[in-house]
Design a protein around this motif. Sequence first.
Motif, PDB file in Angstrom:
ATOM      1  N   ARG A  47      -7.355 -10.467  -4.526  1.00 30.59           N
ATOM      2  CA  ARG A  47      -8.479 -10.686  -3.483  1.00 30.59           C
ATOM      3  C   ARG A  47      -9.606 -10.939  -4.481  1.00 30.59           C
ATOM      4  O   ARG A  47     -10.328 -11.837  -3.058  1.00 30.59           O
TER       5      ARG A  47
ATOM      6  N   ASP B  83       0.409  -0.940   0.174  1.00 27.46           N
ATOM      7  CA  ASP B  83      -0.112  -0.336   0.121  1.00 27.46           C
ATOM      8  C   ASP B  83       1.337   1.095  -0.026  1.00 27.46           C
ATOM      9  O   ASP B  83       2.065   1.374   0.201  1.00 27.46           O
TER      10      ASP B  83
ATOM     11  N   ALA C 186      -7.598   1.092  -0.685  1.00 31.91           N
ATOM     12  CA  ALA C 186      -7.822   0.529  -0.151  1.00 31.91           C
ATOM     13  C   ALA C 186      -7.616   1.048   1.952  1.00 31.91           C
ATOM     14  O   ALA C 186      -6.951   1.134   1.616  1.00 31.91           O
TER      15      ALA C 186
END
Length: 734
Positions: free
Chosen positions: A612, A540, A546
């Motif tokens: 995911r 990230d 997210a």
Amino acid sequence: MAERSFVEEVKKLRLSDGEVFRGEGILAVTKALLESGVAYVGGYQGSPISHLMDVLADAQDILAEYDIRFENSASEATAAAMLAASVNYPLRGAVTFKATVGTNVASDALANLASGGVKGGALVIVGEDYGEGSSIMQERSHAFAMKSQMWLLDPRPNLESIVKAVKQGFELSEASHTPVMLQLRIRACHVHGQFVASDNQRPRFTVQDALEQPQRDVQRIVLPPASFLHEQEKIQQRWPAALEFIEANGLNEFFAADADDIGIIVQGGTYNTLLRVLERLGLADVYGNSRIPLYVMNVAYPVVDREVLRFCQGKRAVLMVEEGQPNFIEQNMAAILRQHGSDCALHGKDILPMAGEYAAQVLMQGVRSFARRYGRLPVEPPQSQAAPGQAAQPSEPSPQPARKVIPILPQGELAPLAQSVHARPPGFCTGCPERPIFSAMKLLEREIGPQHVSADIGCHLFSILPPFNLGNTTMGYGLGSAGSAALNTAGGKRAISMMGDGGFWHNGLTSGVANAVFNRSDNLIVVVDNSYTSATGGQDILSSKALNPSRSTGHAIEQAVRGVGVQWVRTVRRTYDVAAMRDAMKEALTTPDKGPKVVIAQSECMLNRQRREKPLMRKAAAEGRRVVRDKFGVDHDTCTGDHSCIRISGCPSLSIKSHPDPLRTDPVATVLDSCVGCGHCGDVSHAAVLCPSFYRARVVSNPGWWERLRSRVRQALIGRMQAAQARRRARYSF
């Protein structure tokens, strides 16, 4: 969302004294940090140590139990600057990043750190990305350690040696008040093994203690006159202290030191390969016992003169096994032996290749030549003296001149290899959202001609290879815009520069975008926003969509570039819309507006998206729920066999097959089962006005009763039409 989760593996970090740890090298490093009483850890991901950052991220609950501060640093310079906490306080700190590019980024902070010295142990864990598996320029960390007088550890690639090196690295740093670099090669990072664990240690002095008891020593700050004294202190105090610690604690290792009158000196990281070569040559057994004396330098710098002289005493010759060029250690060895009047012959780059990774095949040639020269292996007969019925063997070649690079494969073997093995350049993943960006650039090139493209580090760098063949230069991570800074004129064509979202937050916002604003650049900057630092494993970043429980995300790149003064900004929300991408870049390159133009191309990294979504889809299908996925195909009757779709997109799921109609000999395009349904192939075909042969199909798992009924009716109708067509063909066949 990192490439790999270590949630289960990090449980091993709780092992206590006497228990056996089994796992990967990176995980062992983390355990060693905990056992060493580290107080803070930081770093920036990059091959081959990306997983170390992922392990630390997944182990934050354990780190919190021991009051250990952990940060995903914004860059390698940020990570290195963290070690300033060890300058005034007895805090043990460690940072990690990729070498040598990461070390270059961190060089300012590391040079200042090494100048003033440290009170607490400071360990810099660098992933030595050197050799055929590397993705960067071929350089080593050794030169940086030498120029800044930082000690460089290169442990043998097994878990016991790596864990020992971490612990001794902190001790060496504290004993000599010098930051220590620990280099881990690709094989060392991912080697599997075991070691006997010790208890984790809470830091004797914590970050909170430092804040509550602030200390200041002006002599540690790099300002004159203190900076002049630092150089003298390095040589007169820190270096002797380091040599004494290394020798007293046996950081370097001797094996069979007095077994023969020849020997081999090897860096710890190359030890396993050397031992395998010796075993293959019959000069060592399968248990690792060498018949040739070995001096293993787990400390690559500084070189301990007394140990070198002790090893070489009474020996006719030694071979220095040192990867890469310049041959720093070999030169150091030569100076030591000559200065002390030793008559031991030193070999190295006269027998081994000057440059390149010392893989087993390469090392085998050099060690065999050395052993034959000094009578430890028989010299093979020349070709004319080969025994009857046996293949003739070439005679042992004479040593190569010192500056000749020996190829990994003999030239005679390269030609047939090139003929039988097709080139396989790296490329974008199936469904990569960056592929349509460059398809759009190729289409735009048809309209307005070629542009200078300044490339950047990241997945998008694959655009320089077929089928796109875009990109003129690349200068470093986040430096795409800076790389085109000189190519800026008041009129005429505008240059295009690329930048990923990871590079943007790492370095590009200031050195690229802000620099372009300040210097009134009129060029185009394309920022590829796929929500992660995808090239390093999908970690990230600030602009990730997210929600990260321990990091602040969701900060828009568009707001950041407008914040530094960019007026012309366009955001394309879906990069797979090739026409929209083409039009946005065309507008940027043709608008009369002056100043830097920024196009932000957004779509999530397909690898992370599949990581995911696929588990959720498999779970839903297993539970009997309806699951739909898109897949593209090509109508072979419509396809003309032009294959422009392949040339403009290069998708791995696009291939060719023979046409089922025997009257058509040209192969037609086809979509393989690896298709992820991104839609790029169809979009690029329509944007390029190629053909209407692409179609989108829906693959339904666990369909409902209406879908099953509709499918049966369709199959029945199609079957009847196919049968009728077959009858008509049979009627007119001869």
